[in-house]
Design a protein around this motif. Structure first.
Motif, mmCIF file in Angstrom:
data_model
loop_
_atom_site.group_PDB
_atom_site.id
_atom_site.type_symbol
_atom_site.label_atom_id
_atom_site.label_comp_id
_atom_site.label_asym_id
_atom_site.label_seq_id
_atom_site.Cartn_x
_atom_site.Cartn_y
_atom_site.Cartn_z
ATOM 1 N N ARG A 113 33.563 36.985 48.931
ATOM 2 C CA ARG A 113 33.415 36.509 47.555
ATOM 3 C C ARG A 113 34.825 36.575 46.950
ATOM 4 O O ARG A 113 35.316 37.649 46.629
ATOM 5 N N VAL A 114 35.473 35.424 46.851
ATOM 6 C CA VAL A 114 36.893 35.360 46.495
ATOM 7 C C VAL A 114 37.082 35.308 44.983
ATOM 8 O O VAL A 114 36.433 34.522 44.283
ATOM 9 N N GLY A 143 36.984 32.664 39.835
ATOM 10 C CA GLY A 143 36.144 32.818 41.012
ATOM 11 C C GLY A 143 34.861 32.029 40.864
ATOM 12 O O GLY A 143 34.517 31.589 39.764
ATOM 13 N N ASP A 144 34.152 31.884 41.957
ATOM 14 C CA ASP A 144 32.905 31.126 41.971
ATOM 15 C C ASP A 144 31.668 32.023 42.008
ATOM 16 O O ASP A 144 30.554 31.527 41.877
ATOM 17 N N ASP A 145 31.840 33.312 42.185
ATOM 18 C CA ASP A 145 30.727 34.258 42.286
ATOM 19 C C ASP A 145 30.722 35.137 41.035
ATOM 20 O O ASP A 145 31.635 35.944 40.832
ATOM 21 N N ALA A 150 32.438 39.863 37.807
ATOM 22 C CA ALA A 150 32.073 40.988 36.939
ATOM 23 C C ALA A 150 32.599 42.302 37.503
ATOM 24 O O ALA A 150 33.126 43.143 36.754
ATOM 25 N N ASP A 151 32.480 42.480 38.816
ATOM 26 C CA ASP A 151 33.011 43.699 39.447
ATOM 27 C C ASP A 151 34.528 43.761 39.296
ATOM 28 O O ASP A 151 35.088 44.810 38.977
ATOM 29 N N PHE A 152 35.201 42.631 39.533
ATOM 30 C CA PHE A 152 36.656 42.609 39.379
ATOM 31 C C PHE A 152 37.049 42.896 37.933
ATOM 32 O O PHE A 152 37.969 43.669 37.673
ATOM 33 N N HIS A 153 36.359 42.289 36.989
ATOM 34 C CA HIS A 153 36.636 42.506 35.571
ATOM 35 C C HIS A 153 36.567 43.997 35.233
ATOM 36 O O HIS A 153 37.458 44.531 34.561
ATOM 37 N N GLY A 167 37.639 30.885 34.727
ATOM 38 C CA GLY A 167 36.700 29.904 35.265
ATOM 39 C C GLY A 167 36.541 29.984 36.765
ATOM 40 O O GLY A 167 36.681 31.037 37.380
ATOM 41 N N THR A 168 36.275 28.836 37.372
ATOM 42 C CA THR A 168 36.011 28.752 38.809
ATOM 43 C C THR A 168 37.315 28.748 39.608
ATOM 44 O O THR A 168 38.401 28.580 39.052
ATOM 45 N N LEU A 169 37.180 28.900 40.920
ATOM 46 C CA LEU A 169 38.366 28.812 41.779
ATOM 47 C C LEU A 169 39.054 27.465 41.625
ATOM 48 O O LEU A 169 40.282 27.380 41.673
#
Length: 192
Positions: A113-114, A143-145, A150-153, A167-169
């Motif tokens: 999940r990039v 990212g697209d996931d 949310a985890d990265f945030h 937004g998205t990748l």
């Protein structure tokens, strides 16, 4: 959550330093092998360790922090990603057929999940304390996931940055890539 880095240069060491300071374990790796990282992990402290790329890639969240020409080699031969988060910090100066650098990385890391992040900041801004009297360093990500973002945030916020979802990748990646309006934008979220 545990963390790993594929690459152990300035950006990887800066991110690892923030994670270790927040109490997280980080496994750093490079193409030359764990023995070449002993000074780095000693400086970072007991929560940092050196490992192979495969060991680092086994972490819950992995930071890809290599020079663009090494991306393919760095991701080749790694175990299945099985939904783990891969944070792509790379930049490319080349025009890509696939779209954005984040999309290119996602194609080479199936099952990951990039999340694209840290590529808009110069290394000196990544390494410095993101908390300032005037506010916190903005950190754009894409990212697209939704769950991975949310985890990265949450992680970025916990280590002191002010994360902003771009937004998205594809769309966010275009804004963040070299030449995009968010590239090299060093700004603070004002303290409230």
């Amino acid at each position: 959550m545990n963390f790993g880095t594929i690459g152990a240069g300035t950006v990887a060491q800066a991110i690892a330093g923030h994670l270790v300071a927040a109490g997280h374990k980080v496994t750093l790796s490079n193409s030359r092998g764990p023995d070449t990282l002993l000074d780095v992990v000693t400086r970072l402290g007991p929560l940092a360790s050196a490992g192979t790329a495969a060991e680092a890639a086994a972490a819950d969240m992995v930071f890809l922090a290599v020079m663009w020409p090494q991306v393919g080699d760095a991701l080749a031969g790694l175990p299945a990603w099985d939904g783990r988060i891969l944070v792509d910090t790379t930049n490319t100066f080349a025009e890509l057929e696939v779209g954005t650098a984040g999309e290119f990385v996602a194609q080479r890391a199936p099952g990951a999940r990039v999340v694209k992040a840290f590529n808009t900041l110069y290394a000196q801004y990544i390494a410095a304390d993101p908390r300032h009297a005037e506010g916190r360093q903005l950190l754009f990500y894409a990212g697209d996931d939704a769950a991975a973002k949310a985890d990265f945030h949450a992680v970025a916020d916990a280590i002191g940055f002010a994360p902003v979802d771009a937004g998205t990748l594809r769309e966010g990646g275009r804004l963040m890539q070299i030449g995009g309006p968010l590239s090299a934008l060093h700004a603070l979220k004002q303290a409230q």
